[in-house]
Design an enzyme around this catalytic site. Structure first.
Site, PDB file in Angstrom:
ATOM      1  CG  PHE A  88     -16.110  14.920 -26.793  1.00 15.66           C
ATOM      2  CD1 PHE A  88     -15.903  15.950 -25.903  1.00 15.66           C
ATOM      3  CD2 PHE A  88     -15.233  13.846 -26.779  1.00 15.66           C
ATOM      4  CE1 PHE A  88     -14.829  15.917 -25.013  1.00 15.66           C
ATOM      5  CE2 PHE A  88     -14.163  13.804 -25.901  1.00 15.66           C
ATOM      6  CZ  PHE A  88     -13.968  14.841 -25.010  1.00 15.66           C
ATOM      7  CG  PHE A 113      -6.904  18.199 -24.258  1.00 11.13           C
ATOM      8  CD1 PHE A 113      -6.979  17.673 -25.528  1.00 11.13           C
ATOM      9  CD2 PHE A 113      -7.205  17.378 -23.186  1.00 11.13           C
ATOM     10  CE1 PHE A 113      -7.350  16.343 -25.731  1.00 11.13           C
ATOM     11  CE2 PHE A 113      -7.573  16.056 -23.382  1.00 11.13           C
ATOM     12  CZ  PHE A 113      -7.642  15.531 -24.661  1.00 11.13           C
ATOM     13  CB  THR A 114     -11.766  17.773 -24.043  1.00  9.91           C
ATOM     14  OG1 THR A 114     -10.832  16.685 -23.950  1.00  9.91           O
ATOM     15  CG2 THR A 114     -12.094  18.011 -25.511  1.00  9.91           C
ATOM     16  CG  ASP A 144      -1.240  18.370 -21.332  1.00  6.68           C
ATOM     17  OD1 ASP A 144      -0.635  17.277 -21.349  1.00  6.68           O
ATOM     18  OD2 ASP A 144      -2.457  18.484 -21.521  1.00  6.68           O
ATOM     19  CE  LYS A 179      -4.133  10.481 -24.204  1.00  9.05           C
ATOM     20  NZ  LYS A 179      -4.272  11.765 -23.650  1.00  9.05           N
ATOM     21  NE  ARG A 191     -11.266  15.711 -29.856  1.00  5.02           N
ATOM     22  CZ  ARG A 191     -11.082  15.240 -28.631  1.00  5.02           C
ATOM     23  NH1 ARG A 191      -9.889  14.911 -28.200  1.00  5.02           N
ATOM     24  NH2 ARG A 191     -12.084  15.100 -27.796  1.00  5.02           N
ATOM     25  CE1 TYR A 203      -4.095   1.969   0.427  1.00  6.77           C
ATOM     26  CE2 TYR A 203      -2.539   3.465   1.485  1.00  6.77           C
ATOM     27  CZ  TYR A 203      -3.771   3.242   0.903  1.00  6.77           C
ATOM     28  OH  TYR A 203      -4.670   4.271   0.780  1.00  6.77           O
TER      29      TYR A 203
HETATM   30  C1  LIG Z   1      -5.420  12.616 -23.025  1.00  4.81           C
HETATM   31  C2  LIG Z   1      -5.007  13.966 -22.674  1.00  4.81           C
HETATM   32  C3  LIG Z   1      -5.223  14.505 -21.398  1.00  4.81           C
HETATM   33  C4  LIG Z   1      -6.016  13.782 -20.332  1.00  4.81           C
HETATM   34  O1  LIG Z   1      -5.446  12.600 -19.931  1.00  4.81           O
HETATM   35  P1  LIG Z   1      -6.258  11.274 -19.564  1.00  4.81           P
HETATM   36  O2  LIG Z   1      -5.179  10.285 -19.288  1.00  4.81           O
HETATM   37  O3  LIG Z   1      -7.113  10.919 -20.734  1.00  4.81           O
HETATM   38  O4  LIG Z   1      -7.084  11.574 -18.356  1.00  4.81           O
HETATM   39  C5  LIG Z   1      -4.716  15.768 -21.135  1.00  4.81           C
HETATM   40  N1  LIG Z   1      -4.085  16.498 -22.073  1.00  4.81           N
HETATM   41  C6  LIG Z   1      -3.883  16.022 -23.314  1.00  4.81           C
HETATM   42  C7  LIG Z   1      -3.169  16.864 -24.319  1.00  4.81           C
HETATM   43  C8  LIG Z   1      -4.344  14.752 -23.660  1.00  4.81           C
HETATM   44  O5  LIG Z   1      -4.170  14.304 -24.918  1.00  4.81           O
END
Ligand SMILES: *Cc1c(COP(=O)(O)O)cnc(C)c1O
Length: 462
Positions: free
Chosen positions: A454, A129-130, A220, A263, A387, A77
């Protein structure tokens, strides 16, 4: 553009050890599946999908070493040894001092937004970004787009369309005052602009600007390794630097970063938040126990952190990146050769189709990019993603649609998953949808969720 790699072809720096059979369907089956999914590719079952280009998020193939790492999970843990491996990897490759794991990127976005934004403050960034903007707004902030104008033009071939326009930052400070700016939110590459990179010159200038105004600069870091590849390829002075060196230098100009490790980092789940300031870290470390988990696991299993630590090291290898981006570009060049309108230049993780140019007869309120994703699925079972106006959502204050200049359908390439022959098949399907473009009809939204609509919205044909 293939010439930029020299006269010799790139090839994947790996061979395949395990395969997963693909599903094929008939047009009739796809018609039914699409109706059931309300014309939203997020609502399709993957069993009904042939080549899945919905996203590059969590869809990478892990290496044999990463799978071996999964067996080395220390599921304590507290104080798991895998956490320390992850911490060391982030410190080595990204250069930040204090590291917190999170279950994925938005977990990190939530924490940094809560701590670093005071209600009423502004958060300037290089295109929204969303999930990032949603968390900034939930924390009481107002996002302001300060990306260069070229980013909104799909035909512009500017090499660094992700750059911030410093004059737009100056105007924001002049209007609102520096104390009303929470921080600069800089993403590289810029997903919504077509996977477009930020230059080293730009982040250097932003660092100087931030210091002048006493404003923090957070990254980011989701696709920063891909961003580093573009700097190596395009920015004078960096051709002989490795991707790893460039990544480290880039992060060195910032105060911290959040990461969706799903990613660049070649894992199926995970993220992190890292900062250099200890007082800020203490606040985040305290908050993380409420929302993610203890600060040495943050919602991840030990085995996930081990796979991630190994994935980070693999993600910055030059030969990996060359084949990764080479494959995306291969698809983009096939489409270009056929005169199909795509965002220029081809970005890091995806080829973005210009849905406005496909369907000039559709109004943007008829969701042309959503239509294109639906038509592509019907043609071949290939899944892509909207998008455009559906992703852009509504202004929380006025309730009106955000109407983005870019109305795009994204063909996102998972890392190390598909072959060049799959890219040929994808290109042929896009071509057949392009040839039938005049017949396409628009969509009407029949169900609209309040947040990030979306993902779960439903549509029907007009
Ligand atoms: C995917 C993404 C996020 C969010 O991350 P999650 O792992 O999906 O929660 C933030 N910023 C960018 C540019 C992304 O592509």
């Amino acid at each position: 553009m293939g010439q930029q790699f020299g006269r010799r072809s790139w090839a994947e720096p790996w061979k395949i050890k395990m395969v997963e059979p693909l599903v094929t369907t008939t047009r009739g089956q796809r018609e039914r599946a699409l109706l059931e999914a309300g014309f939203n590719t997020f609502l399709l079952r993957s069993d009904d999908v042939y080549i899945d280009l919905l996203t590059d998020s969590g869809t990478s193939a892990m290496s044999d070493r990463q799978w071996a790492g999964m067996m080395l999970g220390d599921e304590a843990y507290a104080g798991s040894r895998n956490y320390y491996h992850l911490e060391a990897a982030v410190q080595q490759y990204y250069g930040y001092t204090h590291v917190l794991p999170t279950h994925q990127g938005r977990g990190a976005e939530h924490l940094i937004s809560r701590v670093a934004i005071k209600p009423g403050q502004f958060v300037p960034g290089n295109m929204y970004f969303t999930t990032t903007r949603a968390h900034q707004e939930l924390a009481g902030g107002t996002f302001v787009d300060v990306i260069i104008d070229e980013a909104h033009d799909p035909a512009s071939s500017h090499p660094f369309k992700g750059d911030i326009d410093i004059a737009k930052l100056d105007a924001l400070v002049a209007r609102e005052g520096a104390d009303r700016i929470a921080y600069i939110s800089l993403a590289g590459t810029v997903n919504m602009a077509g996977g477009q990179p930020v230059s080293m010159a730009n982040i250097k200038a932003l660092r100087a600007w931030s210091d002048r105004h006493g404003i923090k600069l957070y990254l980011d870091a989701t696709r920063l390794a891909e961003n580093a590849f573009f700097i190596q390829e395009r920015e004078p002075g960096y051709a002989s630097h490795s991707v790893a060196q460039i990544l480290r230098e880039f992060c060195g100009y910032s105060d911290g970063a959040w990461m969706s490790a799903k990613k660049d980092s070649l894992v199926n789940i995970g993220g992190w938040l890292a900062v250099n300031d200890f007082a800020l870290f203490e606040e985040l470390r305290n908050l993380i126990v409420l929302y993610e988990g203890l600060h040495t696991y943050g919602g991840l299993a030990g085995r996930d952190m081990e796979a991630l630590a190994i994935g980070i090291a693999e993600s910055v290898q030059d030969d990996h990146m060359r084949s990764r981006i080479g494959q995306v570009r291969y698809l983009g060049e096939l489409l270009e050769d056929w005169g199909i309108p795509i965002v220029q230049p081809v970005g890091g993780h995806a080829v973005f189709l210009d849905a406005k140019a496909f369907y000039p007869h559709l109004r943007q309120e008829e969701f042309p990019a959503q239509v294109l994703a639906a038509e592509l699925y019907l043609d071949s079972g290939i899944r892509s993603m909207e998008r455009g106006i559906a992703s852009a959502g509504r202004d929380p204050k006025t309730g009106e649609h955000h109407v983005p200049k870019l109305e795009l359908t994204r063909l996102t390439i998972p890392r190390r998953v598909y072959t060049q022959a799959h890219m040929d098949v994808v290109a042929e399907s896009v071509k057949s949808v392009w040839d039938a473009r005049a017949q396409a009809r628009g969509l009407r939204m029949t169900y609209e969720p309040k947040y990030l609509r979306f993902f779960q919205a439903r549509f029907e044909r007009l």
